[in-house]
Write an enzyme that holds these catalytic residues in place. Structure first.
Site, PDB file in Angstrom:
ATOM      1  N   SER A 148      -2.235  -0.626  -2.154  1.00 53.57           N
ATOM      2  CA  SER A 148      -3.110  -1.423  -1.058  1.00 53.57           C
ATOM      3  C   SER A 148      -2.321  -1.478   0.378  1.00 53.57           C
ATOM      4  O   SER A 148      -3.024  -1.335   1.202  1.00 53.57           O
ATOM      5  CB  SER A 148      -3.141  -2.945  -1.477  1.00 53.57           C
ATOM      6  OG  SER A 148      -1.970  -3.484  -1.696  1.00 53.57           O
ATOM      7  N   ASP A 198       5.204  -5.142   1.452  1.00 54.82           N
ATOM      8  CA  ASP A 198       4.677  -3.856   1.124  1.00 54.82           C
ATOM      9  C   ASP A 198       4.312  -2.980   2.328  1.00 54.82           C
ATOM     10  O   ASP A 198       4.580  -1.974   2.436  1.00 54.82           O
ATOM     11  CB  ASP A 198       3.463  -3.874   0.150  1.00 54.82           C
ATOM     12  CG  ASP A 198       4.019  -4.273  -1.128  1.00 54.82           C
ATOM     13  OD1 ASP A 198       4.999  -4.793  -1.317  1.00 54.82           O
ATOM     14  OD2 ASP A 198       3.106  -4.753  -2.072  1.00 54.82           O
TER      15      ASP A 198
HETATM   16  N1  LIG Z   1      -6.999   4.831  -1.941  1.00 55.71           N
HETATM   17  C1  LIG Z   1      -7.607   3.660  -1.914  1.00 55.71           C
HETATM   18  N2  LIG Z   1      -8.712   3.669  -1.455  1.00 55.71           N
HETATM   19  C2  LIG Z   1      -9.252   2.672  -1.023  1.00 55.71           C
HETATM   20  N3  LIG Z   1      -9.007   1.228  -1.336  1.00 55.71           N
HETATM   21  C3  LIG Z   1      -7.672   1.133  -1.888  1.00 55.71           C
HETATM   22  C4  LIG Z   1      -6.993   2.572  -2.047  1.00 55.71           C
HETATM   23  N4  LIG Z   1      -5.676   2.149  -2.721  1.00 55.71           N
HETATM   24  C5  LIG Z   1      -5.820   0.916  -3.013  1.00 55.71           C
HETATM   25  N5  LIG Z   1      -6.880   0.486  -2.207  1.00 55.71           N
HETATM   26  C6  LIG Z   1      -7.447  -1.146  -2.186  1.00 55.71           C
HETATM   27  O1  LIG Z   1      -6.152  -1.983  -2.763  1.00 55.71           O
HETATM   28  C7  LIG Z   1      -6.336  -2.702  -4.036  1.00 55.71           C
HETATM   29  C8  LIG Z   1      -5.304  -2.690  -4.838  1.00 55.71           C
HETATM   30  O2  LIG Z   1      -4.409  -3.495  -4.438  1.00 55.71           O
HETATM   31  P1  LIG Z   1      -3.250  -4.361  -5.368  1.00 55.71           P
HETATM   32  O3  LIG Z   1      -2.400  -4.937  -4.494  1.00 55.71           O
HETATM   33  O4  LIG Z   1      -4.152  -5.033  -6.206  1.00 55.71           O
HETATM   34  O5  LIG Z   1      -2.377  -2.995  -6.238  1.00 55.71           O
HETATM   35  P2  LIG Z   1      -1.252  -2.168  -5.382  1.00 55.71           P
HETATM   36  O6  LIG Z   1      -0.966  -2.555  -4.110  1.00 55.71           O
HETATM   37  O7  LIG Z   1      -1.522  -1.056  -6.221  1.00 55.71           O
HETATM   38  O8  LIG Z   1      -0.038  -3.163  -6.336  1.00 55.71           O
HETATM   39  P3  LIG Z   1       0.967  -3.850  -5.580  1.00 55.71           P
HETATM   40  O9  LIG Z   1       0.789  -4.565  -4.484  1.00 55.71           O
HETATM   41  O10 LIG Z   1       1.614  -4.817  -6.710  1.00 55.71           O
HETATM   42  O11 LIG Z   1       2.085  -2.864  -5.028  1.00 55.71           O
HETATM   43  C9  LIG Z   1      -7.929  -2.019  -4.399  1.00 55.71           C
HETATM   44  O12 LIG Z   1      -8.529  -2.874  -4.897  1.00 55.71           O
HETATM   45  C10 LIG Z   1      -8.401  -1.551  -2.878  1.00 55.71           C
HETATM   46  O13 LIG Z   1      -9.263  -2.559  -2.596  1.00 55.71           O
HETATM   47  C1  LIG Z   2       4.100  -9.302  -6.021  1.00 55.03           C
HETATM   48  C2  LIG Z   2       4.631  -9.348  -4.359  1.00 55.03           C
HETATM   49  O1  LIG Z   2       5.845  -9.880  -4.300  1.00 55.03           O
HETATM   50  C3  LIG Z   2       4.942  -7.721  -4.331  1.00 55.03           C
HETATM   51  C4  LIG Z   2       3.596  -6.748  -4.628  1.00 55.03           C
HETATM   52  O2  LIG Z   2       4.032  -5.742  -4.518  1.00 55.03           O
HETATM   53  C5  LIG Z   2       3.652  -9.856  -3.645  1.00 55.03           C
HETATM   54  C6  LIG Z   2       3.916  -9.728  -2.116  1.00 55.03           C
HETATM   55  O3  LIG Z   2       5.028  -9.849  -1.715  1.00 55.03           O
HETATM   56  O4  LIG Z   2       3.116  -9.992  -1.255  1.00 55.03           O
HETATM   57 MG   LIG Z   3      -0.855  -4.196  -3.117  1.00 58.02          MG
END
Ligand SMILES: Nc1ncnc2c1ncn2[C@@H]1O[C@H](COP(=O)(O)OP(=O)(O)OP(=O)(O)O)[C@@H](O)[C@H]1O
Ligand SMILES: C[C@@](O)(CCO)CC(=O)[O-]
Ligand SMILES: [Mg+2]
Length: 403
Positions: A148, A198
């Site tokens: 994300s 992030d």
């Molecule tokens: N390649 C992409 N194209 C479009 N939207 C995306 C893409 N990658 C991520 N997203 C958006 O980000 C969301 C996923 O975010 P989420 O924060 O839940 O997971 P993450 O970022 O992979 O994990 P984390 O935040 O724990 O590192 C998806 O639901 C979508 O809305």
């Molecule tokens: C779980 C969390 O600590 C990390 C997600 O990658 C959420 C955040 O810092 O926003």
């Molecule tokens: Mg994320």
């Protein structure tokens, strides 16, 4: 008319996920896996959006999109989210609530409504501007590797670049701060209450110690560490995991707060470990592994592990390796420390055992460049953009990086 590529990395959190939301220190680095974006102007008043990783192909008429009309703080975002606009955009995109697609679409339209200047009204009252926007990622979506944030940083950079906010005189630091602030807005749309770690790592690249609202400190030494990343493929949403920890913290503050403090001390101990000069490397790696173990235990106690993540720990510990969940947990990815004395045969065995469980293993570099932009000489079609593989973007020589 200019065509731009933007590119931003995912991240891996070493120590401090969840605690960082409560103002504690976390340590993280950028990944070699990245998202790449195409943005280019159109003249028919449409935003043509193509996000294959979340199965979204759509075209919106700019004149129909709910718009932010008055905002004096340009080019910086407002300090609080515009909840009215968010609600209007939710109704406008009309995709099922809380799907990958709707969050990605609303984040795009939210930033568009503040940043887009290419929406001149023509004589007939129509809007002539518009743009193509497409993102293709090498990161697993929703697996803890900052997909994300990498999407949000690409999106913010693309819109800022297309609308001329990055071409002025400002310093590199000013420009990356602007990107990071808008990417944080997009992360807020997707996550609800992110700490900002992030998007900051994705913007800056490298390896950092992060604490909300404080200056980012580089974490030297981190780049020399080797990790195996294992995607359990168990789906989860960061927003939900963060909300669950919040509920627990509100229910039992006197229990949970010391756990968050302990996680903070793990990040501090990690920094101290790297700061010790002339220390034996095998000693450093063994201490680091112990911190990995303790951090996972605390995260499990906060309720964000999953049987699949425990399986990764079980398999790696049989081979003498330490693993922890990384990112928000509840599924998604684990990281395993590969000490210098671990043989290629052992790495092959652990990968085989993990893949036999249906997991996906990735060895990737940590600590590479942050966000980059590239101006193309001629427009290309979305289909052409999507046909390029990861190696194509990696081979391009002329990215401008902000790190
Ligand atoms: N390649 C992409 N194209 C479009 N939207 C995306 C893409 N990658 C991520 N997203 C958006 O980000 C969301 C996923 O975010 P989420 O924060 O839940 O997971 P993450 O970022 O992979 O994990 P984390 O935040 O724990 O590192 C998806 O639901 C979508 O809305
Ligand atoms: C779980 C969390 O600590 C990390 C997600 O990658 C959420 C955040 O810092 O926003
Ligand atoms: Mg994320």
């Amino acid at each position: 008319m200019p065509t731009y590529f933007t590119s931003a990395p995912g991240k891996v959190i070493l120590f401090g996920e969840h605690a960082v939301v409560y103002g504690k220190v976390a340590t993280a680095g950028s990944l070699g896996l990245r998202s790449n974006t195409l943005i280019q102007n159109r003249t028919d008043g449409l935003i043509q959006v193509n996000l294959p990783d979340v199965q979204l192909v759509s075209a919106w008429k700019i004149k129909d999109i709910p718009h932010q009309t008055t905002w004096e703080g340009y080019p910086y975002p407002p300090s609080t989210m515009n909840m009215t606009l968010l609600e209007q955009l939710g109704t406008f995109v009309d995709l099922a609530e809380h799907t990958n697609r709707s969050q990605a679409a609303i984040a795009l339209l939210y930033l568009h409504s503040y940043l887009s200047t290419n929406d001149d009204v023509d004589m007939a009252g129509g809007i002539q501007g518009g743009y193509d926007f497409s993102v293709r990622s090498n990161l697993p979506v929703g697996a803890g590797l900052g997909s994300s944030a990498s999407y949000s940083v690409c999106l913010a950079t693309a819109l800022l670049q297309l609308n001329g906010y990055l071409s002025g005189e400002g310093t590199k630091e000013d420009k990356r701060d602007l990107i990071n602030q808008w990417a944080f807005q997009a992360e807020k749309v997707i996550h609800g209450n992110p700490s900002g770690i992030d998007n900051t790592v994705s913007t800056l690249g490298g390896a950092v110690m992060f604490k909300k609202g404080e200056k980012i400190e580089p974490l030297p030494g981190f780049q020399s560490l080797r990790f195996l990343l294992t995607n359990t493929r168990v789906p989860r949403e960061t927003q939900v995991q963060v909300a669950n920890v919040r509920k627990l913290q509100e229910k039992f503050p006197s229990v949970v707060n010391p756990m968050l403090d302990a996680i903070h001390e793990i990040s501090v101990s990690c920094k101290d470990l790297f700061a010790q000069e002339d220390q034996d490397r095998s000693h450093l790696l063994s201490r680091f592994g112990e911190l990995v173990d303790v951090n996972h235990g605390l995260l499990a106690a906060l309720g964000v592990s999953h049987p699949a993540l425990e399986k990764v720990r079980e398999i790696s510990s049989k081979l003498g390796l330490k693993s922890k969940l990384t990112g928000a947990g509840g599924g998604g990815c684990a990281l395993t420390l590969i000490r210098d004395d671990v043989t290629p045969e052992t790495v092959a065995v652990i990968k085989q055992l993990l893949e036999a469980e249906g997991f996906q293993c990735m060895e990737t570099q940590v600590g590479g460049p942050g966000v980059g932009v590239l101006t193309l000489g001629a427009p290309i079609t979305i289909a052409e953009f999507l046909s390029h593989d990861r190696a194509y973007f990696e081979a391009i020589q002329h990215w401008t990086y902000f790190s």
